[in-house]
Design a protein around this motif. Structure first.
Motif, PDB file in Angstrom:
ATOM      1  N   TYR A 107      24.599  49.577  40.180  1.00 12.01           N
ATOM      2  CA  TYR A 107      25.859  50.292  39.788  1.00 12.01           C
ATOM      3  C   TYR A 107      26.397  49.275  38.904  1.00 12.01           C
ATOM      4  N   LYS A 108      27.083  49.979  37.867  1.00  9.68           N
ATOM      5  CA  LYS A 108      27.879  48.879  36.776  1.00  9.68           C
ATOM      6  C   LYS A 108      29.277  49.471  36.779  1.00  9.68           C
ATOM      7  N   LEU A 109      30.254  48.949  37.522  1.00 10.71           N
ATOM      8  CA  LEU A 109      31.664  49.329  37.967  1.00 10.71           C
ATOM      9  C   LEU A 109      32.631  49.086  36.831  1.00 10.71           C
ATOM     10  N   ARG A 110      33.341  49.863  36.131  1.00 12.39           N
ATOM     11  CA  ARG A 110      34.440  49.065  35.515  1.00 12.39           C
ATOM     12  C   ARG A 110      35.991  50.281  35.339  1.00 12.39           C
ATOM     13  N   ILE A 111      36.865  49.623  35.183  1.00 10.51           N
ATOM     14  CA  ILE A 111      38.160  50.492  35.309  1.00 10.51           C
ATOM     15  C   ILE A 111      38.881  50.285  33.855  1.00 10.51           C
ATOM     16  N   LYS A 112      39.001  51.201  33.317  1.00  4.59           N
ATOM     17  CA  LYS A 112      39.548  51.168  31.748  1.00  4.59           C
ATOM     18  C   LYS A 112      41.008  51.244  31.870  1.00  4.59           C
ATOM     19  N   ASN A 113      41.716  50.609  30.899  1.00  2.25           N
ATOM     20  CA  ASN A 113      43.266  50.644  30.806  1.00  2.25           C
ATOM     21  C   ASN A 113      43.957  50.535  31.970  1.00  2.25           C
ATOM     22  N   GLN A 114      43.662  49.635  32.827  1.00  2.00           N
ATOM     23  CA  GLN A 114      44.446  49.295  34.011  1.00  2.00           C
ATOM     24  C   GLN A 114      44.188  47.876  34.414  1.00  2.00           C
ATOM     25  N   PRO A 115      45.084  46.956  34.619  1.00  2.00           N
ATOM     26  CA  PRO A 115      44.765  45.676  35.115  1.00  2.00           C
ATOM     27  C   PRO A 115      44.066  45.804  36.492  1.00  2.00           C
ATOM     28  N   ALA A 116      42.701  45.038  36.528  1.00  2.00           N
ATOM     29  CA  ALA A 116      42.020  45.192  37.696  1.00  2.00           C
ATOM     30  C   ALA A 116      41.298  43.850  37.702  1.00  2.00           C
ATOM     31  N   PHE A 117      40.982  43.038  38.863  1.00  4.01           N
ATOM     32  CA  PHE A 117      40.610  41.587  39.162  1.00  4.01           C
ATOM     33  C   PHE A 117      39.573  41.674  40.246  1.00  4.01           C
ATOM     34  N   VAL A 118      38.322  41.057  39.804  1.00  2.00           N
ATOM     35  CA  VAL A 118      37.624  40.730  41.042  1.00  2.00           C
ATOM     36  C   VAL A 118      37.866  39.638  41.844  1.00  2.00           C
ATOM     37  N   VAL A 119      38.197  39.862  43.048  1.00  2.50           N
ATOM     38  CA  VAL A 119      38.967  38.906  44.095  1.00  2.50           C
ATOM     39  C   VAL A 119      37.821  38.573  45.070  1.00  2.50           C
ATOM     40  N   SER A 120      36.714  39.235  45.598  1.00  4.22           N
ATOM     41  CA  SER A 120      35.859  38.778  46.352  1.00  4.22           C
ATOM     42  C   SER A 120      34.397  39.541  45.871  1.00  4.22           C
ATOM     43  N   ILE A 121      33.314  38.661  46.378  1.00  2.00           N
ATOM     44  CA  ILE A 121      32.023  39.008  46.094  1.00  2.00           C
ATOM     45  C   ILE A 121      31.283  38.932  47.026  1.00  2.00           C
ATOM     46  N   ASP A 122      30.403  40.023  47.642  1.00  2.00           N
ATOM     47  CA  ASP A 122      29.734  40.029  48.955  1.00  2.00           C
ATOM     48  C   ASP A 122      30.448  39.326  50.196  1.00  2.00           C
ATOM     49  N   GLY A 123      31.723  39.787  50.093  1.00  2.00           N
ATOM     50  CA  GLY A 123      32.545  39.136  51.241  1.00  2.00           C
ATOM     51  C   GLY A 123      33.157  37.834  51.243  1.00  2.00           C
ATOM     52  N   ASN A 124      32.966  37.292  49.975  1.00  2.00           N
ATOM     53  CA  ASN A 124      33.376  35.827  49.823  1.00  2.00           C
ATOM     54  C   ASN A 124      34.430  35.966  48.503  1.00  2.00           C
ATOM     55  N   PRO A 125      35.731  35.492  49.223  1.00  2.00           N
ATOM     56  CA  PRO A 125      36.796  35.541  47.903  1.00  2.00           C
ATOM     57  C   PRO A 125      36.535  34.402  46.962  1.00  2.00           C
TER      58      PRO A 125
END
Length: 468
Positions: free
Chosen positions: A235-253
């Protein structure tokens, strides 16, 4: 500390929003007043995926989505597993740094749980984050027909962070089912696709729903926990026109939240997104990329809530505490090379005419399977406590999410893209990509090491390392 589903949802996952956001995500019931103690059964189950039809699947506690198991960092979890299937099984706790006896790999770490038998898993998660659980026996069928669920480990008490820093916490499991129009299963694996990227499904769901809409609090920070439990898809996820941040990858902040552009999520991988929601009455579209195009995948609808945050802003983005993962000693590390290749189309045939497809190899070895009296040699033997760099080379025209049990490794370099080093248990390798990962071999045992595209794993792209 007995918790029922309604009170858990109210107090934790959706923070008083009602059940709209997670009504299809059951919560495992705690069975002890002091410890996190659960019971899971594996059994045949029928559930509605395509509206108006029934799919004859397999479910934890007879349902899909499976119950969310909730734990707390540093606190013991006990899970009693009862096998009500007509075949052996085990449970692997994907991403948890765990004692080898609890890792859930048949023959390598435990005896298979036979029909009618019970096995008790007991472990203490050292890390907080989004993890998941699934069988490691006949994975193509058992996982493909619904045996997969989330394990959410909450952060230990911390003065800098509490779960209330997010106004809502949404678990989102992504799966593409292989279904006919009447809800019955189509072929889960077709050899010509298994020798490529894997056999794709045809019916996308999030929490068992197709293109769902979830209610979330307006003007607030919310946490979206995406978990790819699919057998095959990226999957390739994105969220348009709204502030969004990756905060954790595979359970690791990660130390500094990273603005979300688009995030690829291979089979087995997870990502936590912090999203700042707009005023009430608006919709946020979450998209999934296919090739260069993006399509609507799910929507979030903002509503007024007593949990919304009046002071939410880009300056108040929640920061998750880092997990206690040992830092690799790169200056004194030993480098081991692993090459992932396509073996070809020659298909071994047994004496009774049954084919055993082998399409993939690691260092020119295809996984030959194992039994109680036949454990293959490891791909590598590692010294306990030493740092290792794994130099991974994908010599194929297809992507591979490479997963290592028992450890969190640091992704440090790629020849295809710029890497800001991060910790993960699965790394998605593009075609012809070379990646370097590093970790401290501080967990003794025989640890599986494989592609998480289930068809690739089953047709050769699997092995194990031994740490002693």
């Amino acid at each position: 500390m007995s918790i029922d589903r309604r009170s858990f949802l109210k107090n934790s996952l959706v923070a008083g929003l009602g059940l709209a956001a997670t009504s299809c995500m059951p919560i495992a019931r705690l069975e002890s007043t002091d410890d996190y103690h659960y019971t899971l059964t594996l059994e045949e189950a029928s559930f509605e995926l395509i509206p108006g039809t029934q799919t004859p699947g397999k479910g934890f506690n007879g349902q899909f989505p499976a119950p969310i198991i909730k734990g707390k960092q540093g606190r013991p979890i006990t899970i009693t597993v009862i096998n009500k299937l007509q075949e052996p099984t085990t449970i692997h706790w994907h991403g948890i740094r765990i004692d080898i006896a609890m890792d859930g790999v048949p023959f390598l770490t435990q005896k298979p749980i036979m029909p009618g038998e019970t096995f008790v898993y007991h472990f203490t998660p050292p890390d907080a984050g989004t993890f998941w659980y699934h069988p490691h026996v006949n994975s193509l069928m058992q996982l493909g027909k619904g045996l997969a669920g989330l394990l959410i480990v909450e952060e230990a008490e911390n003065p800098q962070f509490t779960p209330d820093d997010f106004a809502a916490d949404l678990p989102l499991i992504l799966k593409n089912w292989h279904l006919n129009d009447d809800g019955s299963f189509s072929e889960l694996s077709i050899p010509r696709y298994a020798a490529r990227m894997g056999t794709p499904g045809n019916y996308e769901t999030i929490n068992g729903l197709h293109k769902p809409v979830f209610d979330v609090p307006a003007n607030s920070w919310i946490r979206l926990r995406f978990a790819n439990i699919d057998n095959t898809l990226v999957y390739k996820l994105r969220i348009k026109n709204q502030p969004a941040f990756v905060v954790s990858i595979d359970g690791n902040p990660i130390a500094e939240p990273k603005p979300l552009k688009d995030h690829p999520l291979g089979a087995g991988m997870r990502v936590d997104i912090a999203l700042l929601t707009p005023d009430a009455g608006q919709e946020i579209v979450v998209e999934n990329g296919k090739g260069r195009l993006f399509f609507s995948y799910m929507r979030l609808r903002t509503i007024e809530s007593d949990k919304q945050q009046s002071k939410a802003s880009l300056a108040t983005i929640p920061r998750l505490p880092l997990n206690p993962i040992p830092e690799p000693d790169l200056e004194n590390a030993e480098t081991l090379k692993f090459v992932f290749e396509w073996e070809g189309a020659v298909t071994p045939v047994s004496h009774n005419g049954k084919t055993h497809h082998k399409f993939w190899t690691i260092n020119r070895r295809a996984w030959e399977g194992m039994s109680a009296n036949n454990i293959p040699e490891p791909l590598a033997r590692l010294e306990l406590g030493k740092t290792y760099v794994f130099d991974l080379k994908n010599n194929t025209p297809h992507g591979h999410p490479i997963h290592l049990h028992g450890f969190m490794f640091k992704v440090i370099k790629s020849n295809k893209k710029r890497i800001d080093p991060f910790y993960a248990d699965t790394v998605l390798m593009e075609k012809n990509e070379r990646v370097k990962i590093a970790f401290v071999a501080d967990n003794p045992g025989r640890w599986m090491y494989h592609c998480h595209v289930i068809e690739h794993m089953k047709t050769g792209l699997m092995g194990y390392i031994e740490v002693s």
